[in-house]
Scaffold this active site. Structure first.
Site, PDB file in Angstrom:
ATOM      1  N   HIS A  82       0.853  -1.196   0.000  1.00 42.03           N
ATOM      2  CA  HIS A  82       0.000   0.000   0.000  1.00 42.03           C
ATOM      3  C   HIS A  82       0.881   1.236   0.000  1.00 42.03           C
ATOM      4  O   HIS A  82       1.822   1.345   0.784  1.00 42.03           O
ATOM      5  CB  HIS A  82      -0.915   0.033   1.220  1.00 42.03           C
ATOM      6  N   ASP A 161     -15.364   2.234   6.904  1.00 45.99           N
ATOM      7  CA  ASP A 161     -14.328   3.139   6.398  1.00 45.99           C
ATOM      8  C   ASP A 161     -14.874   4.040   5.307  1.00 45.99           C
ATOM      9  O   ASP A 161     -14.546   5.231   5.264  1.00 45.99           O
ATOM     10  CB  ASP A 161     -13.144   2.339   5.853  1.00 45.99           C
ATOM     11  N   ARG A 168     -14.681  12.375   7.249  1.00 49.29           N
ATOM     12  CA  ARG A 168     -13.394  12.997   7.591  1.00 49.29           C
ATOM     13  C   ARG A 168     -12.986  14.023   6.549  1.00 49.29           C
ATOM     14  O   ARG A 168     -12.419  15.068   6.866  1.00 49.29           O
ATOM     15  CB  ARG A 168     -12.311  11.915   7.713  1.00 49.29           C
ATOM     16  N   SER A 183      -8.018   3.220   8.830  1.00 57.40           N
ATOM     17  CA  SER A 183      -8.592   3.264   7.491  1.00 57.40           C
ATOM     18  C   SER A 183      -7.810   2.369   6.540  1.00 57.40           C
ATOM     19  O   SER A 183      -8.381   1.553   5.806  1.00 57.40           O
ATOM     20  CB  SER A 183      -8.612   4.705   6.975  1.00 57.40           C
ATOM     21  N   LYS A 187      -8.961  -1.981   5.394  1.00 52.23           N
ATOM     22  CA  LYS A 187      -9.187  -2.406   4.004  1.00 52.23           C
ATOM     23  C   LYS A 187      -8.212  -3.507   3.603  1.00 52.23           C
ATOM     24  O   LYS A 187      -8.580  -4.470   2.930  1.00 52.23           O
ATOM     25  CB  LYS A 187      -9.061  -1.204   3.059  1.00 52.23           C
TER      26      LYS A 187
END
Length: 434
Positions: A82, A161, A168, A183, A187
């Site tokens: 990620h 999320d 947010r 968050s 995922k």
């Protein structure tokens, strides 16, 4: 329990129990707790923070708020990467087939462009026919065939999320380390990954502008992931300048293809191979990062990684023949060139300014609902440290019309800084945390 009591407790800097967090998350997903109360709680977290235990509990609750992919039938180690977002970041298209060629299976759930940063899914959808919305049976089939899949988040995966992030974004609570950690990890864990490598970027083109901010996020991701039983490695990388030479959707997939053929820009190759090698370490394929790096290079040199890239494209519905025919050719109709205004060395190329120029061309988004143009963008012919003569081309612009192209050239004039002497060498890999 009452939501107002939980809000008050966090506002006063106290830790919340698992049961309190569960009441809050489940109530928000079901609609029993309204946006205005969740907004208040998010702001309380923004100012008061969360303990590592709270962050882990929040991550687990968010992950379990919807479906969790069952990939237990797959044999290989399941490892994902990620990135926290940047400009010209197309490493996923390189490292996924490289890692797959080395025996890692990569379930990658990615996002779209927003603000100055590009989106992996938008780039893939520039490929004719490529599908990113997949059912679990398709995910398993594609991973068994090719070793990796890149997919979008469905409404059934981590709905907490999806709802919280939208809130947010409009309540100025995005820049919270515990909320970012939960968050991202919720995922990634919902997609079935057993190990994770994080590319935490810092600099003008990153959401984390300083090394201190990036280090705090990386440490939080690693500690929370480890507490949840996953093997986690975080790599801090520089995003002061665009990564590689291409910024734009189809342009970036093209450049990834060049890298898989061993012909990519040095900075992009370095970061992609570093991340891929750490995926091998996280998955237990290699115990030594240098041996892992050597194996990754071997899979590029022998053509296995590029073969898997095309196999995945076909498996996810992409038209391989169309891609090969259009590589190097498919461009938006209006072109322009930024020329050097004097002799000298390129000192720097501001990533944020470049990203905003690409957004103005339609390659990115200012709002979540904005469409993107697949064949617009910017391609650098020269990068920092190169000597250029007055009138020599620094970058090409591909736009829908002349007005867009001229505006982008004006923006890039501010992004590129020239000087009389060569700039200092830039460190791309800043540090690792594991």
């Amino acid at each position: 329990m009452r939501a107002v009591d939980i809000i008050m407790k966090k506002r006063n800097g106290e830790s919340l129990s698992y049961e309190e967090l569960s009441f809050l998350i489940e109530g928000y997903v079901s609609g029993d707790i309204p946006d205005y109360q969740m907004s208040s709680w998010l702001m309380s977290v923004y100012f008061s923070g969360m303990t590592p235990r709270e962050t882990g509990d929040l991550t687990a609750l968010m992950m379990r708020s919807g479906e969790v992919l069952d990939l237990s039938s797959l044999e290989g180690p399941l490892v994902d990467k990620h990135s926290t977002g940047g400009v010209g970041d197309k490493t996923s298209f390189i490292l996924a087939p490289v890692a797959a060629a080395c025996g890692i299976q990569v379930p990658m759930m990615s996002g779209r462009a927003l603000g100055h940063t590009g989106g992996t899914l938008d780039k893939l959808e520039s490929l004719k026919g490529y599908r990113i919305h997949l059912e679990q049976e398709e995910i398993l089939r594609i991973m068994e065939q090719t070793g990796y899949v890149i997919m979008g988040q469905t409404e059934r995966i981590v709905p907490a999320d999806r709802k919280m992030y939208a809130l947010r974004d409009v309540t100025a609570t995005v820049e919270s380390i515990p909320l970012i950690t939960a968050s991202i990890l919720s995922k990634k864990l919902a997609e079935g990954a057993q190990g994770l490598v994080f590319d935490v970027k810092c600099g003008s083109g990153a959401f984390m502008k300083t090394r201190e901010q990036a280090s705090l996020l990386a440490e939080s991701l690693v500690s929370t992931g480890k507490a949840m039983g996953r093997r986690i490695i975080a790599v801090l990388t520089s995003m002061e300048e665009p990564l590689g030479c291409a910024v734009g959707n189809f342009l970036e997939v093209e450049e990834a293809w060049e890298c898989l053929g061993g012909r990519g820009p040095e900075d992009l190759m370095e970061i992609s191979l570093t991340l891929a090698s750490r995926m091998l370490v996280a998955g237990g394929i290699c115990t030594d990062s240098e041996k892992a790096l050597s194996l990754c290079r071997e899979k590029i040199d022998n053509g296995e990684a590029s073969r898997i890239f095309l196999e995945n494209m076909e498996a996810q519905g992409g038209d391989v023949e169309w891609f090969l025919e259009n590589t190097g050719r498919w461009r938006a109709p209006a072109g322009a060139v930024l020329e050097a205004d004097r002799d000298g060395y390129i000192q720097s190329i501001n990533a944020y300014e470049t990203g905003m120029a690409s957004v103005s061309l339609g390659a990115g988004r200012s709002r979540a609902e904005d469409p993107v143009e697949p064949h617009t963008g910017i391609r650098f012919l020269r990068k920092s440290g190169d000597f250029v003569k007055k009138g020599e081309a620094v970058c090409e612009i591909f736009a829908l019309n002349k007005e867009q192209a001229d505006n982008a050239v004006a923006q890039m004039e501010h992004a590129v800084t020239m000087g009389e002497t060569p700039p200092a060498a830039v460190t791309r890999i800043i540090r690792e945390i594991f």
